[in-house]
Design an enzyme around this catalytic site. Sequence first.
Site, PDB file in Angstrom:
ATOM      1  N   TRP A 310       7.318  -2.127  39.348  1.00 43.08           N
ATOM      2  CA  TRP A 310       7.521  -2.596  37.962  1.00 43.08           C
ATOM      3  C   TRP A 310       8.272  -3.920  37.972  1.00 43.08           C
ATOM      4  O   TRP A 310       9.121  -4.152  38.841  1.00 43.08           O
ATOM      5  CB  TRP A 310       8.320  -1.557  37.165  1.00 43.08           C
ATOM      6  N   TRP A 386       3.585   8.291  26.973  1.00 46.42           N
ATOM      7  CA  TRP A 386       3.853   7.164  27.870  1.00 46.42           C
ATOM      8  C   TRP A 386       3.356   7.430  29.277  1.00 46.42           C
ATOM      9  O   TRP A 386       2.787   6.560  29.924  1.00 46.42           O
ATOM     10  CB  TRP A 386       5.348   6.807  27.866  1.00 46.42           C
TER      11      TRP A 386
HETATM   12  C1  LIG Z   1       2.745   5.924  24.054  1.00 48.37           C
HETATM   13  C2  LIG Z   1       2.715   7.064  23.057  1.00 48.37           C
HETATM   14  C3  LIG Z   1       3.910   7.568  22.529  1.00 48.37           C
HETATM   15  C4  LIG Z   1       3.892   8.621  21.601  1.00 48.37           C
HETATM   16  N1  LIG Z   1       5.091   9.085  21.093  1.00 48.37           N
HETATM   17  C5  LIG Z   1       5.085  10.127  20.210  1.00 48.37           C
HETATM   18  C6  LIG Z   1       6.311  10.634  19.688  1.00 48.37           C
HETATM   19  O1  LIG Z   1       7.418  10.205  20.042  1.00 48.37           O
HETATM   20  N2  LIG Z   1       6.229  11.627  18.751  1.00 48.37           N
HETATM   21  C7  LIG Z   1       5.042  12.162  18.346  1.00 48.37           C
HETATM   22  O2  LIG Z   1       5.034  13.065  17.498  1.00 48.37           O
HETATM   23  N3  LIG Z   1       3.876  11.722  18.866  1.00 48.37           N
HETATM   24  C8  LIG Z   1       3.856  10.722  19.770  1.00 48.37           C
HETATM   25  N4  LIG Z   1       2.653  10.262  20.265  1.00 48.37           N
HETATM   26  C9  LIG Z   1       1.414  10.986  19.928  1.00 48.37           C
HETATM   27  C10 LIG Z   1       0.647  10.479  18.695  1.00 48.37           C
HETATM   28  O3  LIG Z   1       0.500   9.097  18.745  1.00 48.37           O
HETATM   29  C11 LIG Z   1       1.308  10.872  17.367  1.00 48.37           C
HETATM   30  O4  LIG Z   1       1.627  12.244  17.370  1.00 48.37           O
HETATM   31  C12 LIG Z   1       0.385  10.595  16.188  1.00 48.37           C
HETATM   32  O5  LIG Z   1       0.040   9.234  16.144  1.00 48.37           O
HETATM   33  C13 LIG Z   1       1.055  11.001  14.911  1.00 48.37           C
HETATM   34  O6  LIG Z   1       0.284  10.657  13.801  1.00 48.37           O
HETATM   35  P1  LIG Z   1      -0.377  11.759  12.885  1.00 48.37           P
HETATM   36  O7  LIG Z   1       0.632  12.785  12.490  1.00 48.37           O
HETATM   37  O8  LIG Z   1      -1.083  11.050  11.788  1.00 48.37           O
HETATM   38  O9  LIG Z   1      -1.432  12.417  13.872  1.00 48.37           O
HETATM   39  P2  LIG Z   1      -2.690  13.333  13.594  1.00 48.37           P
HETATM   40  O10 LIG Z   1      -3.864  12.683  14.218  1.00 48.37           O
HETATM   41  O11 LIG Z   1      -2.800  13.692  12.165  1.00 48.37           O
HETATM   42  O12 LIG Z   1      -2.385  14.615  14.496  1.00 48.37           O
HETATM   43  C14 LIG Z   1      -1.732  15.790  13.992  1.00 48.37           C
HETATM   44  C15 LIG Z   1      -0.532  16.144  14.834  1.00 48.37           C
HETATM   45  O13 LIG Z   1      -0.928  16.465  16.168  1.00 48.37           O
HETATM   46  C16 LIG Z   1       0.080  16.024  17.082  1.00 48.37           C
HETATM   47  N5  LIG Z   1      -0.509  15.019  17.972  1.00 48.37           N
HETATM   48  C17 LIG Z   1      -1.530  14.174  17.706  1.00 48.37           C
HETATM   49  N6  LIG Z   1      -1.826  13.422  18.785  1.00 48.37           N
HETATM   50  C18 LIG Z   1      -0.960  13.792  19.743  1.00 48.37           C
HETATM   51  C19 LIG Z   1      -0.754  13.377  21.088  1.00 48.37           C
HETATM   52  N7  LIG Z   1      -1.508  12.446  21.685  1.00 48.37           N
HETATM   53  N8  LIG Z   1       0.249  13.963  21.799  1.00 48.37           N
HETATM   54  C20 LIG Z   1       1.013  14.923  21.242  1.00 48.37           C
HETATM   55  N9  LIG Z   1       0.858  15.358  19.980  1.00 48.37           N
HETATM   56  C21 LIG Z   1      -0.107  14.803  19.238  1.00 48.37           C
HETATM   57  C22 LIG Z   1       1.185  15.386  16.266  1.00 48.37           C
HETATM   58  O14 LIG Z   1       2.194  16.348  16.053  1.00 48.37           O
HETATM   59  C23 LIG Z   1       0.475  15.018  14.982  1.00 48.37           C
HETATM   60  O15 LIG Z   1       1.331  14.956  13.877  1.00 48.37           O
HETATM   61  C24 LIG Z   1       2.659   9.197  21.208  1.00 48.37           C
HETATM   62  C25 LIG Z   1       1.466   8.684  21.736  1.00 48.37           C
HETATM   63  C26 LIG Z   1       1.490   7.631  22.650  1.00 48.37           C
HETATM   64  C27 LIG Z   1       0.192   7.105  23.197  1.00 48.37           C
END
Ligand SMILES: Cc1cc2nc3c(=O)[nH]c(=O)nc-3n(C[C@H](O)[C@H](O)[C@H](O)COP(=O)(O)OP(=O)(O)OC[C@H]3O[C@@H](n4cnc5c(N)ncnc54)[C@H](O)[C@@H]3O)c2cc1C
Length: 482
Positions: A310, A386
């Site tokens: 890194w 991440w």
């Molecule tokens: C680099 C990175 C960091 C992230 N950090 C977080 C974080 O700190 N907190 C967080 O809640 N999510 C995180 N996510 C996952 C995801 O991006 C978010 O949960 C999502 O964008 C939330 O928006 P939404 O409620 O409209 O999702 P929707 O598409 O409506 O999904 C419904 C629920 O499913 C869960 N979910 C959806 N996608 C994921 C996923 N890839 N991983 C885990 N759970 C998921 C969430 O609880 C979300 O509210 C991260 C993703 C990436 C790529």
Amino acid sequence: MQREGPCTVVWFRRDLRLSDHSALRAAVRRGVVVPVFIWSEEEEGSWPLGAASRWWLHQSLLQLDQALRQRGSRLVLRAGPIVDALLDVIKQTRASAVYWSRRYEPDAQRVEQQVEQALRARGVEGLGFAGTLLYDPVGIRTRTGEPYQVFSAFWRRCQQEAAPGHPEPVPETIRGPAQWPASAALTSFALEPRIDWAAGLRQSWQPGELGAQQRLRHFVAKHLAEYAVERDRPDREGTSRLSPHLHFGEISPRQVWTAVRERSDGSDLRRASERYQIELGWREFAYYLLVHFPDTPACSLRPEFERFPWQDAPKLLHAWQRGRTGYPIVDAGMRQLWHTGWMHNRVRMIVASFLTKNLLITWRAGAKWFWDTLVDADLANNTLGWQWTSGCGADAAPYFRIFNPVRQGERFDPNGDYVRRWVPELAGLPARWIHQPWAAPAATIKEAGVRLGETYSEPIVDLAGTRARALEAFRKLRSPAR
Ligand SMILES: Cc1cc2nc3c(=O)[nH]c(=O)nc-3n(C[C@H](O)[C@H](O)[C@H](O)COP(=O)(O)OP(=O)(O)OC[C@H]3O[C@@H](n4cnc5c(N)ncnc54)[C@H](O)[C@@H]3O)c2cc1C
């Protein structure tokens, strides 16, 4: 005189709601209830709440107190240490039990064990209830007894467990004690920022159980049907935005799961509903991994990544944090995050890939920035997101998958509306050039009022060169050390 019945303390943590709350319902059945929240960062370990999360927590506690007061109860606030605060409330109320909803972060589990021990030593009943997840992560293992590391296999295995039950309603009455114990003032926790930068958060969110329920209803009625096709479009309101509400437990995953399944009449809705359930499955997987690999918030799950070269590049990191990389979709995402405390999932992947692969900056620096700025900052989901994007985690994106921010922008924000909204200095550019302003003809750039290097940054790195550098570093990592 009416007998009060045994008194139970309900210790609220990341379950800031009254509906579908098994611990609260069990306490109500037992008799008198004293709802308590203890402000202490013991449960967060090396991850003290970020500024955006603190703002959210303040609003959510206000809402919870209001909801309790509507039922003749109230929220008793105390400052930690947690064991001492609970014992003091027990002493003041002569409570004979403490109930809570389980948490799964390593430090929260450690505190839970300390609480259990302290209660046992004093002959007070202590009981943790499920409610944070759909499936208990502890018992789920592969046939050979190992924890799963591949999402699809994990999720198939979850489907063999009993289906999530029906959510429980809010207790009609919550009987309080004849005399309430002392409570701290919410302002004494100093959760809100001293300099008010939170206007963007206020405009974007309604923290608390009521806001969570409204958002769920709105999503199911208006957006669920299109979820499978719209969920990758940051320029549309295609996802539920329930993540901060789920994180703080203002709504339970079981409530969301049930609402989405109940609407799955018709094949399109069924497909959308199944797609949505898979996303909730990723949340389950994230918690599962945190339980079985508790070191992952600090260390890559794949140990060879600890040798990854890194770069220490504070100027590049700063440009990324502030949305000044010269790559419009990256900058739009980082500015949406700064302003609203949230970023669309597709864009989270794009900015995370850009930081770890094009800038070659460790995923830990990105996770830390997200931690401070996201209202949904969640140790399990953030770590998984991440590590997945940078290639060092479970079921991770293969190392050669490097998102090209121009192609991603053209594909998922085809008209450039998302970029125009968050990077207004590019708003005059036609869709053809908005994701790569440096390539636009001079006359087009001029007409749009853009001066690269002045009104908008020049690209801070070259995509092709940094991509080749990342691939080479990953290739070296994979070949055995000589
Ligand atoms: C680099 C990175 C960091 C992230 N950090 C977080 C974080 O700190 N907190 C967080 O809640 N999510 C995180 N996510 C996952 C995801 O991006 C978010 O949960 C999502 O964008 C939330 O928006 P939404 O409620 O409209 O999702 P929707 O598409 O409506 O999904 C419904 C629920 O499913 C869960 N979910 C959806 N996608 C994921 C996923 N890839 N991983 C885990 N759970 C998921 C969430 O609880 C979300 O509210 C991260 C993703 C990436 C790529």
